[in-house]
Design an enzyme around this catalytic site. Structure first.
Site, short mmCIF file in Angstrom:
data_model
loop_
_atom_site.label_atom_id
_atom_site.label_comp_id
_atom_site.label_asym_id
_atom_site.label_seq_id
_atom_site.Cartn_x
_atom_site.Cartn_y
_atom_site.Cartn_z
N ALA A 162 0.85 -1.20 0.00
CA ALA A 162 0.00 0.00 0.00
C ALA A 162 0.89 1.25 0.00
CB ALA A 162 -0.91 -0.02 1.22
N HIS A 176 -1.01 -3.42 -5.85
CA HIS A 176 -0.63 -3.62 -4.45
C HIS A 176 -1.81 -4.14 -3.63
CE1 HIS A 176 -2.81 -0.21 -2.56
NE2 HIS A 176 -2.52 0.49 -3.64
N CYS A 177 -1.46 -4.67 -2.45
CA CYS A 177 -2.47 -5.01 -1.44
C CYS A 177 -2.10 -4.20 -0.20
CB CYS A 177 -2.51 -6.52 -1.18
SG CYS A 177 -0.91 -7.28 -0.81
N SER A 178 -2.01 -4.82 0.96
CA SER A 178 -1.65 -4.11 2.18
C SER A 178 -0.14 -4.17 2.39
CB SER A 178 -2.41 -4.71 3.37
OG SER A 178 -2.24 -3.93 4.51
N THR A 191 -0.53 -9.58 -3.51
CA THR A 191 0.35 -9.04 -4.54
C THR A 191 1.29 -10.13 -5.05
OG1 THR A 191 0.24 -6.83 -3.60
CG2 THR A 191 2.15 -7.30 -4.97
#
Length: 265
Positions: free
Chosen positions: A38, A156-158, A164
């Site tokens: 992120a 992206h993710c976290s 990802t």
């Protein structure tokens, strides 16, 4: 060594997939596909680095419940923003990872820690293959990457390592990159985030002295056993990765061909 590390202070595991060898010995183009965590912690200097890439599209794999408790993504230019939540509230690991990263109280996750977080992580990777929102989100992300107007594409993710990571496995496999090179790319997360992990663990220890660090580390790392769980589930359900791309994700030959046309040299 794949592409270039983007050397973003606020996103230490950000990296370009360029340089890996794909189908027909053709290399993945540099500056087309960039995986990140992120982007809410990017510094001003990071933004100038990202500005050189000039992403046309940013794909966010987080659920709204994760987005609202995290700092807003910092972006440059006016990229197309696409949210494709790969998220299952039934899997507490998703919220656990976010809680660890954001420094929230972990007492609600005592049961998860007792069950063993490595096993929970492996279960998530199996869910990546079969979960409804996972299949939909990953498939749409690949379709976006196959369209030239969305390139360069940042996704992206976290933490930028699991959702990802699995999307990267899908993209690179579709591009014809070998499994050994894909695994090495996946595992690069750990050395890139070593100092960040130490900071997070130390902060957690200060807040919760009774914390079992051994329960936290597995969700802050990537491990070969997690990737194996995903690959095993692909073989169990579909027989081969090619069949998973076609039947599990609904990706046509045309999409795969377009992906290779735009992303391989």
């Amino acid at each position: 060594m794949s592409g270039r590390d983007w050397e973003l202070v606020g996103a230490p595991n950000a990296r370009d997939l360029g340089g890996l060898i794909g189908a027909g010995g053709r290399r993945v183009r540099t500056g087309r596909l960039v995986r990140t965590p992120a982007l809410g912690r990017l510094t001003d200097d990071d933004l100038s680095v990202l500005g050189k890439l000039a992403p046309a599209c940013v794909v966010d794999l987080r659920d709204r419940s994760e987005v609202v408790v995290a700092p807003a993504d910092r972006l440059v230019g006016e990229p197309r923003l696409v949210t494709l939540p790969v998220y299952d509230p039934e899997h507490p690991v998703f919220t656990y990872v976010s809680a660890v990263l954001l420094g929230h109280d972990l007492s609600a996750y005592a049961e998860l820690a007792r069950q063993g977080t490595p096993a929970a992580m492996a279960a998530i990777y199996r869910w990546f293959v079969t979960g409804v929102s996972a299949r939909a989100g990953f498939a749409e992300a690949v379709r976006l990457a196959a369209r030239v107007e969305n390139l360069p594409l940042v996704y992206h993710c976290s933490a930028g390592k699991d959702r990802t990571g699995w999307l990267t496995v899908i993209l690179l496999t579709a591009l014809g990159v070998g499994e050994e090179a894909i695994r090495a790319e996946y595992l690069r997360n750990n050395p890139l985030t070593e100092s960040l992990r130490a900071v997070i663990v130390e902060a957690l220890r200060r807040r919760q002295p009774e914390l079992d660090v051994e329960a936290v580390l597995p969700v802050l790392e990537v491990r070969s056993e997690y990737l194996d769980a995903g690959y095993d589930e692909v073989r169990r359900v579909h027989g081969s990765f090619e069949a998973y791309l076609r039947d599990g994700l609904g990706l046509t030959d045309e999409v795969v061909e377009a992906l290779r046309t735009h992303l391989l040299e």
